[in-house]
Write a protein that holds these residues in place. Sequence first.
Motif, PDB file in Angstrom:
ATOM      1  N   SER A 170       5.618   1.285  18.924  1.00 24.72           N
ATOM      2  CA  SER A 170       6.328   3.000  18.740  1.00 24.72           C
ATOM      3  C   SER A 170       5.125   3.910  19.323  1.00 24.72           C
ATOM      4  N   GLY A 171       5.606   4.848  19.775  1.00 25.21           N
ATOM      5  CA  GLY A 171       4.569   5.893  20.301  1.00 25.21           C
ATOM      6  C   GLY A 171       3.995   6.706  19.228  1.00 25.21           C
ATOM      7  N   ARG A 172       3.000   7.564  19.511  1.00 26.74           N
ATOM      8  CA  ARG A 172       2.204   8.017  18.723  1.00 26.74           C
ATOM      9  C   ARG A 172       2.716   9.208  17.797  1.00 26.74           C
ATOM     10  N   SER A 173       3.692   9.868  18.510  1.00 31.59           N
ATOM     11  CA  SER A 173       4.609  10.980  17.916  1.00 31.59           C
ATOM     12  C   SER A 173       5.409  10.315  16.673  1.00 31.59           C
ATOM     13  N   LYS A 174       6.245   9.089  17.003  1.00 32.74           N
ATOM     14  CA  LYS A 174       6.938   8.550  15.773  1.00 32.74           C
ATOM     15  C   LYS A 174       6.133   8.047  14.636  1.00 32.74           C
ATOM     16  N   LEU A 175       4.933   7.467  15.066  1.00 28.37           N
ATOM     17  CA  LEU A 175       4.108   6.997  14.028  1.00 28.37           C
ATOM     18  C   LEU A 175       3.457   8.176  13.093  1.00 28.37           C
ATOM     19  N   THR A 222      -1.411  13.723   5.437  1.00 29.31           N
ATOM     20  CA  THR A 222      -1.879  15.041   6.293  1.00 29.31           C
ATOM     21  C   THR A 222      -1.663  14.891   7.734  1.00 29.31           C
ATOM     22  N   LYS A 223      -1.533  15.688   8.552  1.00 29.01           N
ATOM     23  CA  LYS A 223      -1.249  15.748  10.024  1.00 29.01           C
ATOM     24  C   LYS A 223      -2.620  15.313  10.672  1.00 29.01           C
ATOM     25  N   GLU A 224      -3.716  15.817  10.053  1.00 31.66           N
ATOM     26  CA  GLU A 224      -4.973  15.425  10.752  1.00 31.66           C
ATOM     27  C   GLU A 224      -5.294  14.064  10.485  1.00 31.66           C
ATOM     28  N   THR A 225      -5.004  13.571   9.199  1.00 30.77           N
ATOM     29  CA  THR A 225      -5.235  12.126   9.200  1.00 30.77           C
ATOM     30  C   THR A 225      -4.377  11.201   9.871  1.00 30.77           C
ATOM     31  N   ALA A 226      -2.899  11.689   9.776  1.00 33.79           N
ATOM     32  CA  ALA A 226      -2.159  10.934  10.913  1.00 33.79           C
ATOM     33  C   ALA A 226      -2.435  10.601  12.341  1.00 33.79           C
ATOM     34  N   GLN A 227      -3.141  12.025  12.818  1.00 32.49           N
ATOM     35  CA  GLN A 227      -3.366  11.861  14.205  1.00 32.49           C
ATOM     36  C   GLN A 227      -4.693  11.004  14.419  1.00 32.49           C
ATOM     37  N   LYS A 228      -5.532  11.145  13.343  1.00 32.97           N
ATOM     38  CA  LYS A 228      -6.832   9.999  13.434  1.00 32.97           C
ATOM     39  C   LYS A 228      -6.524   8.596  13.393  1.00 32.97           C
ATOM     40  N   ALA A 229      -5.360   8.333  12.612  1.00 28.54           N
ATOM     41  CA  ALA A 229      -4.969   7.004  12.454  1.00 28.54           C
ATOM     42  C   ALA A 229      -4.462   6.482  13.859  1.00 28.54           C
ATOM     43  N   VAL A 230      -3.873   7.331  14.689  1.00 33.05           N
ATOM     44  CA  VAL A 230      -3.025   6.840  15.811  1.00 33.05           C
ATOM     45  C   VAL A 230      -3.826   7.106  17.139  1.00 33.05           C
ATOM     46  N   PRO A 281       0.854  -1.064  -0.072  1.00 33.28           N
ATOM     47  CA  PRO A 281      -0.030   0.008   0.061  1.00 33.28           C
ATOM     48  C   PRO A 281       0.648   1.354   0.065  1.00 33.28           C
ATOM     49  N   ARG A 282       0.470   2.198  -0.376  1.00 39.40           N
ATOM     50  CA  ARG A 282       1.112   3.676  -0.659  1.00 39.40           C
ATOM     51  C   ARG A 282       0.299   4.534  -0.626  1.00 39.40           C
ATOM     52  N   ASP A 295      -5.765   7.628   1.433  1.00 38.46           N
ATOM     53  CA  ASP A 295      -4.773   8.172   2.333  1.00 38.46           C
ATOM     54  C   ASP A 295      -5.100   7.830   3.834  1.00 38.46           C
ATOM     55  N   GLN A 296      -6.428   7.788   3.930  1.00 42.00           N
ATOM     56  CA  GLN A 296      -6.902   7.376   5.424  1.00 42.00           C
ATOM     57  C   GLN A 296      -6.686   5.680   5.823  1.00 42.00           C
ATOM     58  N   GLU A 297      -7.081   5.159   4.731  1.00 39.94           N
ATOM     59  CA  GLU A 297      -7.057   3.745   4.832  1.00 39.94           C
ATOM     60  C   GLU A 297      -5.629   3.246   4.843  1.00 39.94           C
ATOM     61  N   PHE A 298      -4.768   3.842   4.122  1.00 39.81           N
ATOM     62  CA  PHE A 298      -3.233   3.715   4.113  1.00 39.81           C
ATOM     63  C   PHE A 298      -2.630   3.929   5.515  1.00 39.81           C
ATOM     64  N   ALA A 299      -3.262   5.076   6.147  1.00 47.24           N
ATOM     65  CA  ALA A 299      -2.721   5.534   7.413  1.00 47.24           C
ATOM     66  C   ALA A 299      -2.990   4.476   8.437  1.00 47.24           C
ATOM     67  N   MET A 300      -4.357   3.932   8.415  1.00 47.93           N
ATOM     68  CA  MET A 300      -4.531   3.048   9.382  1.00 47.93           C
ATOM     69  C   MET A 300      -3.768   1.751   9.355  1.00 47.93           C
ATOM     70  N   ARG A 301      -3.641   1.304   8.053  1.00 47.76           N
ATOM     71  CA  ARG A 301      -2.792   0.229   7.755  1.00 47.76           C
ATOM     72  C   ARG A 301      -1.535   0.301   8.309  1.00 47.76           C
ATOM     73  N   TRP A 302      -0.889   1.380   8.114  1.00 50.00           N
ATOM     74  CA  TRP A 302       0.620   1.752   8.429  1.00 50.00           C
ATOM     75  C   TRP A 302       0.562   1.437  10.081  1.00 50.00           C
ATOM     76  N   VAL A 303      -0.380   2.158  10.576  1.00 46.07           N
ATOM     77  CA  VAL A 303      -0.312   2.101  12.235  1.00 46.07           C
ATOM     78  C   VAL A 303      -0.448   0.516  12.602  1.00 46.07           C
ATOM     79  N   ALA A 304      -1.135  -0.148  12.262  1.00 44.41           N
ATOM     80  CA  ALA A 304      -1.564  -1.525  12.329  1.00 44.41           C
ATOM     81  C   ALA A 304      -0.273  -2.380  12.035  1.00 44.41           C
ATOM     82  N   SER A 305       0.496  -2.306  11.139  1.00 40.55           N
ATOM     83  CA  SER A 305       1.378  -3.117  10.609  1.00 40.55           C
ATOM     84  C   SER A 305       2.643  -2.920  11.543  1.00 40.55           C
TER      85      SER A 305
END
Length: 158
Positions: free
Chosen positions: A72-77, A87-95, A22-23, A56-66
């Motif tokens: 790792s902590g939220r800030s690193k992810l 985007t920062k908003e999408t990344a924060q939702k994912a974690v 996924p990308r 991108d939202q699905e990608f971010a969720m998969r990235w965190v799950a993987s």
Amino acid sequence: MAKASLSQRVRVAAERLLAYRPRSHQELLKRLNRRFPKETVTEVLDQLQSVGLVNDQEFAMRWVASRTHRPSGRSKLVNELLAKGITKETAQKAVIDLDEENGALRAAEKAIRGFSYTDYAKFHRRLGQHLYRRGFQTNTIRHTLSKIWEDHFLDTSH
């Protein structure tokens, strides 16, 4: 006819990249812009996004799950996702649902295997730095250090 052919080549290249892993939209844009005109790449990625192949939202969720195998902590992810063009908003939702306390404990347990600390300052410095590099918040690190010290190194037999 040439434009349709070019669009088709861009689409095939994008699907090949997505089949590998996924990308994010930004990652695909960067990779495809190396070989194809920007206008065509943007057009094809918009089409892929409209049919759900690029999300991108699905990608971010998969990235965190993987990343559960190496906590790792939220800030690193979030920083990893930002580097991938999320985007920062999408990344924060994912974690948002990430159990940082549990992740920090797992990371600490793994890090202390085979060590016998008798000096709290040395233990605190080494393990605290390890957890900090993993992106855990200061409060989480403090709590984890106390728990690990009590559970593994504090001699309660006296």
